[in-house]
Structure formats: structure tokens, C-alpha cells
Design a protein around this motif. Sequence first.
Motif, mmCIF file in Angstrom:
data_model
loop_
_atom_site.group_PDB
_atom_site.id
_atom_site.type_symbol
_atom_site.label_atom_id
_atom_site.label_comp_id
_atom_site.label_asym_id
_atom_site.label_seq_id
_atom_site.Cartn_x
_atom_site.Cartn_y
_atom_site.Cartn_z
ATOM 1 N N LEU A 109 0.827 -1.205 0.000
ATOM 2 C CA LEU A 109 0.000 0.000 0.000
ATOM 3 C C LEU A 109 0.862 1.257 0.000
ATOM 4 C CD1 LEU A 109 -2.803 1.299 0.195
ATOM 5 C CD2 LEU A 109 -2.647 1.075 2.682
ATOM 6 N N MET A 110 1.930 1.263 0.776
ATOM 7 C CA MET A 110 2.832 2.413 0.801
ATOM 8 C C MET A 110 3.447 2.649 -0.568
ATOM 9 S SD MET A 110 4.778 1.950 4.466
ATOM 10 C CE MET A 110 4.009 2.503 5.995
ATOM 11 N N GLN A 111 3.800 1.578 -1.239
ATOM 12 C CA GLN A 111 4.359 1.710 -2.591
ATOM 13 C C GLN A 111 3.330 2.297 -3.546
ATOM 14 O OE1 GLN A 111 5.111 -1.976 -4.665
ATOM 15 N NE2 GLN A 111 6.768 -1.090 -5.862
ATOM 16 N N GLN A 112 2.093 1.812 -3.471
ATOM 17 C CA GLN A 112 1.055 2.297 -4.375
ATOM 18 C C GLN A 112 0.709 3.761 -4.108
ATOM 19 O OE1 GLN A 112 -0.064 0.530 -7.008
ATOM 20 N NE2 GLN A 112 1.481 -0.937 -6.304
ATOM 21 N N LEU A 113 0.779 4.186 -2.869
ATOM 22 C CA LEU A 113 0.500 5.585 -2.547
ATOM 23 C C LEU A 113 1.493 6.527 -3.205
ATOM 24 C CD1 LEU A 113 -0.380 5.228 1.232
ATOM 25 C CD2 LEU A 113 -1.957 5.920 -0.584
ATOM 26 N N CYS A 114 2.671 6.018 -3.510
ATOM 27 C CA CYS A 114 3.697 6.837 -4.146
ATOM 28 C C CYS A 114 3.647 6.774 -5.667
ATOM 29 C CB CYS A 114 5.084 6.409 -3.670
ATOM 30 S SG CYS A 114 5.355 6.658 -1.900
ATOM 31 N N ILE A 115 3.280 5.615 -6.227
ATOM 32 C CA ILE A 115 3.337 5.447 -7.682
ATOM 33 C C ILE A 115 1.961 5.367 -8.334
ATOM 34 C CG2 ILE A 115 5.583 4.316 -7.532
ATOM 35 C CD1 ILE A 115 4.196 1.648 -7.928
ATOM 36 N N SER A 116 0.946 4.917 -7.586
ATOM 37 C CA SER A 116 -0.401 4.784 -8.158
ATOM 38 C C SER A 116 -1.438 4.918 -7.050
ATOM 39 C CB SER A 116 -0.551 3.440 -8.885
ATOM 40 O OG SER A 116 -1.838 3.314 -9.448
ATOM 41 N N PRO A 117 -1.651 6.132 -6.538
ATOM 42 C CA PRO A 117 -2.553 6.304 -5.388
ATOM 43 C C PRO A 117 -3.994 5.904 -5.677
ATOM 44 C CG PRO A 117 -1.914 8.428 -6.327
ATOM 45 C CD PRO A 117 -1.036 7.400 -6.958
ATOM 46 N N LYS A 118 -4.434 6.037 -6.916
ATOM 47 C CA LYS A 118 -5.804 5.629 -7.228
ATOM 48 C C LYS A 118 -5.983 4.121 -7.057
ATOM 49 C CE LYS A 118 -6.902 9.451 -10.354
ATOM 50 N NZ LYS A 118 -7.341 9.848 -11.737
ATOM 51 N N THR A 119 -4.934 3.364 -7.377
ATOM 52 C CA THR A 119 -4.989 1.918 -7.153
ATOM 53 C C THR A 119 -5.101 1.616 -5.665
ATOM 54 O OG1 THR A 119 -3.648 1.495 -9.124
ATOM 55 C CG2 THR A 119 -3.752 -0.256 -7.471
ATOM 56 N N ALA A 120 -4.360 2.365 -4.858
ATOM 57 C CA ALA A 120 -4.410 2.158 -3.408
ATOM 58 C C ALA A 120 -5.816 2.383 -2.884
ATOM 59 C CB ALA A 120 -3.422 3.098 -2.723
#
Length: 247
Positions: free
Chosen positions: A40-51
Amino acid sequence: MLPTTTNGGKRSASQRSGLPLYLRRIIRPKQMDFEYTFWLMQQLCISPKTAYRHTSYHKQTKNQWARDDPAFVVICCLLLAVAAAAYCATFSDGLWHSVLTVLSAVVVDFLLIGMAIATAGWFLANKFLRKRTLHSHAIEQHVEWMYAFDVHCNSYFPLFLLLYVLQLLLAPLLLWRSLVAALLSNALYAAALGYYHYLSFLGYSALPFLEHTEVFLWPIALILVVLPFAVLTGFSPTRFTLNIYFG
């Protein structure tokens, strides 16, 4: 109507017991999903909509919008403590001052101020942004306070990477008394704070019963207005912040 009423009662009971369960899991690391948290932390940086797309999945499986796993908060507190200790090792000259600085970064900057921001967002969303129900039999939904705190935590992590990690690495450059250093420092803070408010907007807009969530983007406009004046006056938020903590 009876099944609807029964489900509503179960949901309320679950929400009331959510915080004690949340707190109990903090002292039981085996019950926390660290693998999902790092993803989730990774997605918040690269793809927040996915998170935030996974927020709806959580609602479907757990019957609540807020996370019932404190792993995100625990990891953020540990990372903040380590980063604050690194700042203390670089700029502080006393053990007691370093301990207070680390506690301040975790307890005050992240938790207490985060709770205040979450409370403000929770109140604003429930008071002014909820859609009006068109049918009397529709179930009225509210923003959970724990979800508002989740939004703050999600938004804080990229800000932590920029203003704790990257700023420390660039500190020798950012602390110069020059227009270029002031420009870079202001750009770094503008990016961090702007992304914080953008993620907050995504968090509240993920809730289907809210409308006009673009109000959470309004602080970005203020940041863009203030930015040129800060640069032209030579103001450095890096120097200002480090002076607060380390004099």
C-alpha cells in the motif's frame, strides 16, 4: 426491512468495537499484515488511485471503510523515529534534546496533529459533503473517524519521504543562503504538501456517499499562490523548520 435493520445494527456494533480491536492488534505483531502495508505504501507513491480502489474491497469484505489493521500506523511511527534520530545525529548536540525531538516527531507531528486534521476532515465530510438520501428507506452512511485518520496516514507517508528522507539527503544544498537553495526548498515543501492534500482528496472522493470533495484540493491553490512570494523573499522552509527543532 427486517434484514436491513439487522445488518445496520451489526455494522454499528462492529464500528463501536473497531477501536479496541485496533488497539489490541498493536501489541500482537503476528495479527498485522505488513506485506499488504508495504504494498500500500508503494502504491501511494506510484499509483494512489490503485491504493484507494482497494478501499471499496475492504468495505465489501470487512463491512467498514476504515482499516482494522494498525500495521500502517506502527510502520510510520517506526520510520519517523528512525528519521528523526538521523536528524538528531546530524544537527542535535544533546541526548535529552534528541529524545524529545524523536518523541515530538512521532507523537505530536504525526499522531496528535494527524488526529486534529482527521477530526476536521471527518467533521467537514459528515456535516457538509454527504449526499442527501432521495429515498426514506435508504441506509444513511457516515464517514468513520478511523477512516479519516487512515486518510491522514496515507497522505503523510509520501510527505515523510520528501520532508524527512529526501530533505535530509539534500540538507547541505538546501541550507545554503542563496536564491537557488530557497527555490529548491520551497519546491520540495510545495510538492510534499500539495501531494498530501491530493491524496486526502482521493481518500474522501473514494467514498460514494460524498460529493464536492474537491474542497480538499483548495489548500493546493493557496500553496501555489504563496510559493512565488516565498521564493522571491528568500524564505527557506528547510532552514525555518530545522531552526524550530534545533535552533
